[in-house]
Design a protein around this motif. Structure first.
Motif, PDB file in Angstrom:
ATOM      1  N   ASP A  58       0.559  -1.114   0.127  1.00 40.81           N
ATOM      2  CA  ASP A  58      -0.175   0.035  -0.107  1.00 40.81           C
ATOM      3  C   ASP A  58       0.805   1.284   0.130  1.00 40.81           C
ATOM      4  N   PRO A  59       1.553   1.581  -1.170  1.00 43.44           N
ATOM      5  CA  PRO A  59       2.546   2.602  -1.074  1.00 43.44           C
ATOM      6  C   PRO A  59       1.957   3.894  -0.906  1.00 43.44           C
ATOM      7  N   TYR A  60       0.787   4.292  -1.095  1.00 45.62           N
ATOM      8  CA  TYR A  60       0.208   5.406  -0.888  1.00 45.62           C
ATOM      9  C   TYR A  60      -0.547   5.413   0.530  1.00 45.62           C
ATOM     10  N   ASP A  61      -0.459   4.475   1.368  1.00 42.97           N
ATOM     11  CA  ASP A  61      -1.226   4.410   2.575  1.00 42.97           C
ATOM     12  C   ASP A  61      -2.504   4.581   2.621  1.00 42.97           C
ATOM     13  N   ASN A  62      -3.329   4.178   1.412  1.00 37.19           N
ATOM     14  CA  ASN A  62      -4.496   4.415   1.231  1.00 37.19           C
ATOM     15  C   ASN A  62      -5.635   3.934   2.349  1.00 37.19           C
ATOM     16  N   ALA A  63      -5.361   2.617   2.677  1.00 37.95           N
ATOM     17  CA  ALA A  63      -5.954   1.931   3.715  1.00 37.95           C
ATOM     18  C   ALA A  63      -6.196   2.611   4.882  1.00 37.95           C
ATOM     19  N   GLN A  64      -5.333   3.346   5.575  1.00 34.98           N
ATOM     20  CA  GLN A  64      -5.242   3.849   6.617  1.00 34.98           C
ATOM     21  C   GLN A  64      -5.538   5.514   6.448  1.00 34.98           C
ATOM     22  N   ASN A  65      -5.588   5.791   5.244  1.00 35.72           N
ATOM     23  CA  ASN A  65      -6.065   7.405   5.134  1.00 35.72           C
ATOM     24  C   ASN A  65      -7.660   7.707   5.189  1.00 35.72           C
ATOM     25  N   ARG A  67      -9.468  10.041   4.337  1.00 35.22           N
ATOM     26  CA  ARG A  67      -9.762  10.873   3.268  1.00 35.22           C
ATOM     27  C   ARG A  67     -10.046  10.091   2.064  1.00 35.22           C
ATOM     28  N   GLU A  68      -9.372   8.888   1.887  1.00 36.10           N
ATOM     29  CA  GLU A  68      -9.648   8.276   0.758  1.00 36.10           C
ATOM     30  C   GLU A  68     -10.605   7.187   0.804  1.00 36.10           C
ATOM     31  N   LEU A  69     -11.084   6.818  -0.286  1.00 30.93           N
ATOM     32  CA  LEU A  69     -12.180   5.677  -0.145  1.00 30.93           C
ATOM     33  C   LEU A  69     -11.625   4.192  -0.394  1.00 30.93           C
ATOM     34  N   LEU A  70     -10.252   4.056  -0.827  1.00 31.92           N
ATOM     35  CA  LEU A  70      -9.567   2.963  -1.177  1.00 31.92           C
ATOM     36  C   LEU A  70      -9.231   2.045  -0.004  1.00 31.92           C
ATOM     37  N   GLY A  71      -9.284   0.816   0.238  1.00 29.69           N
ATOM     38  CA  GLY A  71      -8.968  -0.021   1.355  1.00 29.69           C
ATOM     39  C   GLY A  71      -9.910  -0.124   2.274  1.00 29.69           C
ATOM     40  N   LYS A  72     -11.229   0.055   1.977  1.00 30.99           N
ATOM     41  CA  LYS A  72     -12.389   0.318   2.855  1.00 30.99           C
ATOM     42  C   LYS A  72     -13.466  -0.785   2.489  1.00 30.99           C
ATOM     43  N   ILE A  73     -14.431  -0.536   3.518  1.00 29.77           N
ATOM     44  CA  ILE A  73     -15.772  -1.115   3.145  1.00 29.77           C
ATOM     45  C   ILE A  73     -16.780   0.348   3.605  1.00 29.77           C
ATOM     46  N   LEU A  74     -17.212   0.571   2.537  1.00 24.23           N
ATOM     47  CA  LEU A  74     -17.951   1.899   2.363  1.00 24.23           C
ATOM     48  C   LEU A  74     -19.541   1.598   2.765  1.00 24.23           C
ATOM     49  N   ARG A  75     -20.276   2.242   3.492  1.00 26.31           N
ATOM     50  CA  ARG A  75     -21.752   2.274   3.526  1.00 26.31           C
ATOM     51  C   ARG A  75     -22.400   3.590   3.183  1.00 26.31           C
ATOM     52  N   ALA A 110      -8.367  14.952  19.500  1.00 27.27           N
ATOM     53  CA  ALA A 110      -7.156  15.261  18.797  1.00 27.27           C
ATOM     54  C   ALA A 110      -5.921  14.929  19.472  1.00 27.27           C
ATOM     55  N   GLN A 111      -5.997  14.664  20.869  1.00 27.31           N
ATOM     56  CA  GLN A 111      -4.759  14.393  21.628  1.00 27.31           C
ATOM     57  C   GLN A 111      -4.590  12.812  21.396  1.00 27.31           C
ATOM     58  N   THR A 112      -5.646  12.254  20.996  1.00 27.29           N
ATOM     59  CA  THR A 112      -5.160  10.678  20.954  1.00 27.29           C
ATOM     60  C   THR A 112      -5.355  10.312  19.434  1.00 27.29           C
ATOM     61  N   ASN A 113      -5.202  11.132  18.638  1.00 31.52           N
ATOM     62  CA  ASN A 113      -5.260  10.705  16.978  1.00 31.52           C
ATOM     63  C   ASN A 113      -6.765  10.151  16.650  1.00 31.52           C
ATOM     64  N   GLU A 114      -7.972  10.532  17.485  1.00 34.60           N
ATOM     65  CA  GLU A 114      -9.117  10.080  17.222  1.00 34.60           C
ATOM     66  C   GLU A 114      -9.966  10.873  16.534  1.00 34.60           C
ATOM     67  N   TYR A 115      -9.733  12.175  16.154  1.00 31.88           N
ATOM     68  CA  TYR A 115     -10.210  13.252  15.609  1.00 31.88           C
ATOM     69  C   TYR A 115      -9.773  13.522  14.155  1.00 31.88           C
ATOM     70  N   HIS A 116     -10.706  13.141  13.182  1.00 26.23           N
ATOM     71  CA  HIS A 116     -10.373  13.163  11.899  1.00 26.23           C
ATOM     72  C   HIS A 116     -11.188  14.226  10.993  1.00 26.23           C
ATOM     73  N   PRO A 117     -11.272  15.438  11.124  1.00 28.51           N
ATOM     74  CA  PRO A 117     -12.300  16.216  10.464  1.00 28.51           C
ATOM     75  C   PRO A 117     -12.292  15.984   9.002  1.00 28.51           C
ATOM     76  N   ALA A 118     -11.328  15.401   8.397  1.00 24.24           N
ATOM     77  CA  ALA A 118     -11.584  15.241   6.978  1.00 24.24           C
ATOM     78  C   ALA A 118     -12.067  13.946   6.412  1.00 24.24           C
ATOM     79  N   GLN A 119     -12.523  13.259   7.619  1.00 23.42           N
ATOM     80  CA  GLN A 119     -12.650  11.904   7.372  1.00 23.42           C
ATOM     81  C   GLN A 119     -14.070  11.876   6.243  1.00 23.42           C
ATOM     82  N   ARG A 120     -14.045  10.686   5.367  1.00 25.77           N
ATOM     83  CA  ARG A 120     -15.127  10.613   4.480  1.00 25.77           C
ATOM     84  C   ARG A 120     -16.055   9.744   5.340  1.00 25.77           C
ATOM     85  N   SER A 121     -17.545  10.249   5.345  1.00 21.57           N
ATOM     86  CA  SER A 121     -18.530   9.766   6.250  1.00 21.57           C
ATOM     87  C   SER A 121     -18.893   8.256   5.657  1.00 21.57           C
TER      88      SER A 121
END
Length: 169
Positions: A58-65, A67-75, A110-121
């Motif tokens: 995963d050279p672009y780290d899509n699965a953990q990003n 903001r990206e829809l790759l490497g996911k289960i979408l609903r 934000a202190q625990t890296n759980e806040y992701h304001p740009a996350q895709r819903s």
């Protein structure tokens, strides 16, 4: 592409090609790790498996990003389509995901890296390599997600029925 079709007037078992409406698109950087299965879940939402975009590691780290829809289960909620501008909705429990919040909760997250304001819903589960298939248990509604491993390993991921999302594999 995720495309919606209406049934034809002549035969309800045939899609009307003139009714095609693109709901969702995303780029695929490589030719492998495409995911590909889609199913309606017991909750009525459409679930979509996407691979991480391909290549080893995963050279672009899509699965953990998130903001990206790759490497996911979408609903997504295809019943919320209203007018030409809205292609699909998201479950009510996910409608505030990805919105910037100014609160003590956001500050603490934000202190625990759980806040992701740009996350895709649309993201239900992430951190997947190539979930080429998945299925819901018809009796329990539990979700089973096979994920293709690198060379020697495969995994089966389990999501209990009723889980609201944001699970990292």
């Amino acid at each position: 592409f995720i495309v919606r079709y209406e049934v034809s007037d002549d035969d309800p078992n045939v899609a009307d090609p003139e009714s095609a409406r693109v709901l969702l698109t995303f780029d695929q950087p490589y030719v492998n790790h495409n995911g590909g299965t889609i199913h309606f879940g017991p909750d009525g939402y459409l679930y979509i498996a996407t691979g991480d975009g391909g290549l080893a590691g995963d050279p672009y780290d899509n699965a953990q990003n998130r903001r990206e829809l790759l490497g996911k289960i979408l609903r997504i909620d295809v019943s919320q389509i209203e007018g030409a501008a809205m292609q699909y909705g998201v479950p009510e429990s996910r409608q505030d995901i990805g919105r910037t919040a100014y609160s003590n909760v956001a500050r603490d997250q934000a202190q625990t890296n759980e806040y992701h304001p740009a996350q895709r819903s649309e993201i239900f589960a992430y951190g997947l390599r190539n979930p080429w298939s998945f299925s819901f248990d018809p009796e329990t509604g539990d979700l089973f997600i096979p994920d293709v491993g690198q060379n020697e390993w495969e995994e089966i991921n389990f999501v209990p029925a009723g889980f609201e999302g944001d699970l990292n594999f």
